[in-house]
Design an enzyme around this catalytic site. Structure first.
Site, PDB file in Angstrom:
ATOM      1  N   GLY A  16       0.781  -1.235   0.000  1.00 51.57           N
ATOM      2  CA  GLY A  16       0.000   0.000   0.000  1.00 51.57           C
ATOM      3  C   GLY A  16       0.809   1.279   0.000  1.00 51.57           C
ATOM      4  N   SER A  17       2.024   1.242  -0.551  1.00 48.06           N
ATOM      5  CA  SER A  17       2.789   2.497  -0.575  1.00 48.06           C
ATOM      6  C   SER A  17       2.152   3.518  -1.525  1.00 48.06           C
ATOM      7  CB  SER A  17       4.251   2.246  -0.940  1.00 48.06           C
ATOM      8  OG  SER A  17       4.380   1.855  -2.288  1.00 48.06           O
ATOM      9  N   ASN A  18       1.509   3.050  -2.592  1.00 46.84           N
ATOM     10  CA  ASN A  18       0.794   4.000  -3.470  1.00 46.84           C
ATOM     11  C   ASN A  18      -0.442   4.558  -2.777  1.00 46.84           C
ATOM     12  OD1 ASN A  18       1.912   4.407  -6.309  1.00 46.84           O
ATOM     13  ND2 ASN A  18       2.192   2.217  -5.996  1.00 46.84           N
ATOM     14  N   LEU A  89      -4.368  -7.221  -7.439  1.00 42.37           N
ATOM     15  CA  LEU A  89      -3.971  -8.294  -8.362  1.00 42.37           C
ATOM     16  C   LEU A  89      -5.141  -9.024  -9.000  1.00 42.37           C
ATOM     17  CD1 LEU A  89      -0.924  -9.719  -6.377  1.00 42.37           C
ATOM     18  CD2 LEU A  89      -0.940  -8.102  -8.294  1.00 42.37           C
ATOM     19  N   LEU A  91      -8.850  -9.215 -11.295  1.00 37.94           N
ATOM     20  CA  LEU A  91      -9.647  -8.511 -12.307  1.00 37.94           C
ATOM     21  C   LEU A  91     -10.874  -7.905 -11.627  1.00 37.94           C
ATOM     22  CD1 LEU A  91      -9.680 -10.864 -15.434  1.00 37.94           C
ATOM     23  CD2 LEU A  91      -8.572  -8.632 -15.207  1.00 37.94           C
ATOM     24  N   ILE A  92     -11.327  -6.788 -12.158  1.00 36.74           N
ATOM     25  CA  ILE A  92     -12.506  -6.107 -11.602  1.00 36.74           C
ATOM     26  C   ILE A  92     -13.746  -6.646 -12.312  1.00 36.74           C
ATOM     27  CG2 ILE A  92     -13.601  -3.848 -11.302  1.00 36.74           C
ATOM     28  CD1 ILE A  92     -10.994  -4.237  -9.711  1.00 36.74           C
ATOM     29  N   HIS A 108       0.705   0.879 -13.255  1.00 33.11           N
ATOM     30  CA  HIS A 108       1.479  -0.321 -13.610  1.00 33.11           C
ATOM     31  C   HIS A 108       2.956   0.072 -13.604  1.00 33.11           C
ATOM     32  CE1 HIS A 108       2.132  -4.242 -15.462  1.00 33.11           C
ATOM     33  NE2 HIS A 108       3.003  -3.652 -16.271  1.00 33.11           N
ATOM     34  N   ASP A 149      -4.351  -4.582 -17.673  1.00 32.69           N
ATOM     35  CA  ASP A 149      -3.406  -3.583 -18.194  1.00 32.69           C
ATOM     36  C   ASP A 149      -3.705  -3.090 -19.604  1.00 32.69           C
ATOM     37  OD1 ASP A 149      -1.968  -3.964 -15.820  1.00 32.69           O
ATOM     38  OD2 ASP A 149      -0.801  -5.594 -16.695  1.00 32.69           O
ATOM     39  N   GLU A 178       6.226   6.344  -9.317  1.00 34.39           N
ATOM     40  CA  GLU A 178       4.789   6.088  -9.129  1.00 34.39           C
ATOM     41  C   GLU A 178       4.228   6.992  -8.038  1.00 34.39           C
ATOM     42  OE1 GLU A 178       3.632   1.968  -8.522  1.00 34.39           O
ATOM     43  OE2 GLU A 178       5.391   1.288  -9.616  1.00 34.39           O
TER      44      GLU A 178
HETATM   45  C1  GRF Z   1       3.248  -0.996  -7.672  1.00 38.82           C
HETATM   46  O1  GRF Z   1       4.496  -1.227  -8.229  1.00 38.82           O
HETATM   47  C2  GRF Z   1       2.213  -0.812  -8.761  1.00 38.82           C
HETATM   48  O2  GRF Z   1       2.730  -0.288  -9.931  1.00 38.82           O
HETATM   49  C3  GRF Z   1       1.738  -2.207  -9.003  1.00 38.82           C
HETATM   50  O3  GRF Z   1       1.789  -2.840  -7.741  1.00 38.82           O
HETATM   51  C4  GRF Z   1       2.723  -2.186  -6.903  1.00 38.82           C
HETATM   52  C5  GRF Z   1       2.011  -1.808  -5.655  1.00 38.82           C
HETATM   53  O4  GRF Z   1       2.882  -1.374  -4.648  1.00 38.82           O
HETATM   54  N1  GRF Z   1       0.450  -2.210  -9.645  1.00 38.82           N
HETATM   55  P1  GRF Z   1       2.272  -0.764  -3.297  1.00 38.82           P
HETATM   56  O5  GRF Z   1       1.414  -1.839  -2.656  1.00 38.82           O
HETATM   57  O6  GRF Z   1       1.491   0.444  -3.650  1.00 38.82           O
HETATM   58  O7  GRF Z   1       3.472  -0.461  -2.448  1.00 38.82           O
END
Ligand code: GRF
Length: 221
Positions: A16-18, A89, A91-92, A108, A149, A178
């Site tokens: 969940g870093s994003n 991970l 599909l929706i 991605h 994707d 990202e």
């Molecule tokens: C990221 O590299 C994103 O591009 C991919 O999955 C990863 C998620 O990382 N879809 P995080 O869980 O947000 O750290």
């Protein structure tokens, strides 16, 4: 009258870093934030993303893959207006894609349409990039459709691939990009600046298609 804030759902399977980058960015915008994260949903009970949501006082829902048919109802119950996938991970479901057309995005960790599709996630992506010998990688943000994707590309940010890279060093460099790019795309989508036409044309993302356009972003080299 001001536009009501978008209610954002984040779907995540991993650390969940994003998600965190989105939360931090929206907080930095204060009253001008165009969205609030209303719910974080994960197919994995142990996902760090759920811990981050709880720590931020946000509704955290574990929705196992076997329950994915209830996703649409959950989103409706929470009055969700927009969805951002952040390391999700699965599909929706098609009914969710249809209901959120033009309001659901993904990040991605490679320059789509290359290095995407089924099985292309996490370390596999960066291994494939290194195997191919390409000199540039980087995040791509795209609208989500029913395939992995393949939705319309909104933005890409070039990140160099170094000769001495391994999957971990490359992943870290792409992930840092990202964290700058994705929150800004999500905010612009929620603000209505970025849109998707019925014919698949993306509008309003020109300023965000390169890291150089983002104030405070690390240099591309
Ligand atoms: C990221 O590299 C994103 O591009 C991919 O999955 C990863 C998620 O990382 N879809 P995080 O869980 O947000 O750290």
């Amino acid at each position: 009258m001001s536009t009501p804030r978008a209610r954002l759902a984040i779907l995540a399977s991993g650390g969940g870093s994003n998600l965190q980058a989105i939360l931090d960015h929206l907080r930095s915008l204060g009253n001008a934030a165009p969205a609030e994260v209303a719910v974080v949903i994960s197919d994995r009970a142990a996902a760090g993303a759920l811990d981050r949501a709880r720590a931020a006082g946000i509704l955290a829902v574990h929705l196992p893959a076997s329950e994915s048919h209830t996703l649409a109802a959950l989103l409706e119950a929470q009055d969700i207006t927009h969805i951002a996938l952040a390391g999700y991970l699965r599909l929706i479901p098609a009914e969710v894609i249809a209901a959120f057309a033009g309001r659901i995005v993904n990040v991605h960790p490679a320059l789509l349409p290359a290095f995407g599709g089924p099985g292309m996630y996490g370390r596999h992506v960066h291994e494939a990039v290194l195997r191919a010998g390409v000199r540039v990688s980087g995040p791509a943000v795209h609208f989500v459709d029913t395939r992995y994707d393949e939705g319309a590309i909104i933005a890409q940010w070039p990140v160099p691939v170094h000769a001495e890279d391994n999957p971990e060093t490359l992943a870290a460099r792409v992930l840092a990009a990202e964290h700058h790019l994705y929150p800004r795309i999500v905010a612009a989508l929620c603000a209505g600046t970025i849109t998707l036409d019925a014919d698949g044309t993306v509008r309003g993302a020109e300023e965000l298609t390169s890291g150089r356009a983002i104030p405070g972003a690390p240099p591309v080299t």
